[in-house]
Every structure is written in C-alpha cells, then in structure tokens.
Design an enzyme around this catalytic site. Structure first.
Site, PDB file in Angstrom:
ATOM      1  N   SER A  39       6.697  41.400  30.122  1.00 34.21           N
ATOM      2  CA  SER A  39       7.492  42.632  29.659  1.00 34.21           C
ATOM      3  C   SER A  39       6.844  43.934  29.692  1.00 34.21           C
ATOM      4  CB  SER A  39       7.559  42.143  28.096  1.00 34.21           C
ATOM      5  OG  SER A  39       8.397  43.088  27.407  1.00 34.21           O
ATOM      6  N   ASP A 155      12.966  37.667  28.520  1.00 33.96           N
ATOM      7  CA  ASP A 155      11.458  37.987  28.561  1.00 33.96           C
ATOM      8  C   ASP A 155      10.817  36.884  28.856  1.00 33.96           C
ATOM      9  OD1 ASP A 155       9.060  38.366  27.290  1.00 33.96           O
ATOM     10  OD2 ASP A 155      10.161  39.924  26.141  1.00 33.96           O
TER      11      ASP A 155
END
Length: 261
Positions: A39, A155
């Site tokens: 991320s 993610d």
C-alpha cells in the site's frame, strides 16, 4: 556486511511516516539493499527503490493534492463499485517512478496484492512497476479492484501487511520493519462510510501485522506513534514525516550495532 531489507507496511496517509524513517536511515548512512512494501509502503518504497531521491519524495508528499487524485462516485453506485474512483492514482505513481520496470530499479524491490477471487497473495518482483504498486495500494471497498488475468486485485495488506518473508526471498539478511499501524486507534468522531471502511481495514491489518512479525522475525521494528492521526489526513504529511524520522533516530545506534556484528 549483511544485506539489509527495509519492509514498509500499509496505513494510508500514516504511511507518509515511512518517508521520515527513510530520511533518518539515509542521513545516518544505513545501507538499504532490499525494499518491500504494501500500500503506501509500496508507494514510498517503490519511489525510492526506483531511484527517486528522498528530498524529492518528501517534496511530492508535501505538495501533492491527494484529494485531487481520486474522484468520488455518486452514492447510488457505491454498493456496486466502491466509495472512490482512483483513476488518477496510477498516473501519479508512474509519473514519479524513475524506472518503469521493477527489474530496472536501483534497489531490488517487491510488493504484494491480494486476489479477491481466492484470497491468495500475488507477489510482484518484476514487470510494470506502476501497475504492481497500484494493485498493492487498492483498498478494498474504497477503490474498485483491479482486474488482471482473471483476478481482482486489492491491497496486499489483507494477506501480508509486512512482507518480511518477501524481503528475505530477495536476499535480505537483516530486516528493518516499519509498522505505522501498531498504535492504531479508532476514530471517535461520528463515523461515516469512508471512516468505517478505513478503520475496519486498519484494525484487521494491525492484528495481522503482529502475527507476521512474530512468525518471520525482524531485527529492528520501528513503530512511529501516530495515535490520533487518521489514514486520510494527507494534509498532516509534514507532522507524520517528522514523527517517522524521530522514531527512526531513536534506533539508529541499535541498528548500527546489529549490522556491524
């Protein structure tokens, strides 16, 4: 000297503290031989690994209007797609990378995404860098999943928020792990859809990060105290960068002892 791997975790805007950690390591001449991230950790780590200078990374963090990088979806489409559109994020990532392919980065780099079809971890250590980093940064429910070869990628923090194992596979012998979610706190203001989604993701990733550190081990764990800061507060970038730098500075002597053993 043993190879040092820097592992940078997720956290939204809190991940800007990674910039401060990098600043402290660079200023104190701590070598970085491998970088892995998830991320925001993948974005910051990817920029640096590609050859972008730390001062330039900090400038981009302070000057970028992050709100302009996403486009809101009308509420009646939220259930079918996502809360936000991230159409401009890929362009932002690509425009700041100094190399387009991961294999051309100055520092070996890897990041991870999650395949929503089966929950598997998808690892990127080569190929189109902007795509890999974008996939690693696509928050589920917040942004629309990225379709790729029959997969729907989001993610990587859902399966591996601190890719210590990947850093070791890339040759790292000593791990410096940066965990910005360790002091996670729930937003006590009146919740809305976005805050609730972010808090849910952060709480899950925080718990999983603890298990990851315990399972794979790290010689150094840096945990900036970002309690009270929110994952969407990019307007507080300067404060969070400074917190990351100060926290890393506290451990510089210990790091030097470890790498010089």
């Amino acid at each position: 000297m043993p190879k040092i791997g820097l592992v940078l975790g997720p956290g939204g805007a809190k991940g800007l503290a990674h910039i401060g950690v990098l600043k402290a390591l660079i200023e104190n001449k701590i070598p970085i031989d491998v970088i892995t991230g998830i991320s925001m950790g993948a974005i910051v780590g990817g920029f640096y690994a590609s050859g972008m200078g730390i001062d330039e990374i900090e400038r981009v963090a302070l000057e970028t209007n992050f709100k302009a990088l996403v486009n809101r979806i009308s509420f009646n489409r939220v259930i079918r797609e996502s809360i936000l559109k991230g159409a401009k994020i890929r362009n932002f990532i690509e425009s700041n990378l100094k190399a387009k392919k991961i294999e051309d980065f100055k520092i070996p780099f890897g990041c991870c995404a999650t395949n929503l079809v089966n929950g598997e971890e998808i690892i990127f250590t080569k190929g189109e860098a902007a795509f890999a980093i974008d996939a690693s940064s696509t928050l589920p429910g917040i942004f629309k999943p990225i379709e790729y070869k029959g997969m729907f990628l989001v993610d990587g923090g859902l399966v591996n928020p601190l890719p210590i194992d990947l850093a070791k596979k890339l040759g790292a012998e000593i791990i410096i792990c940066v965990d910005v979610l360790s002091k996670f706190s729930i937003n006590t203001t009146k919740p809305n859809l976005l805050n609730s989604a972010l808090n849910t993701i952060n709480a899950f990733e925080k718990r999983l990060a603890g298990f990851t550190i315990e399972k794979y081990g790290a010689e150094v764990v840096i945990q900036p105290d970002l309690k009270g800061y929110r994952a969407y507060q990019f307007n507080k970038a300067k404060e969070m960068i400074e917190i990351g730098e100060k926290e890393a500075e506290k451990q510089i002597n210990s790091i030097k002892i470890i790498i010089n053993k």
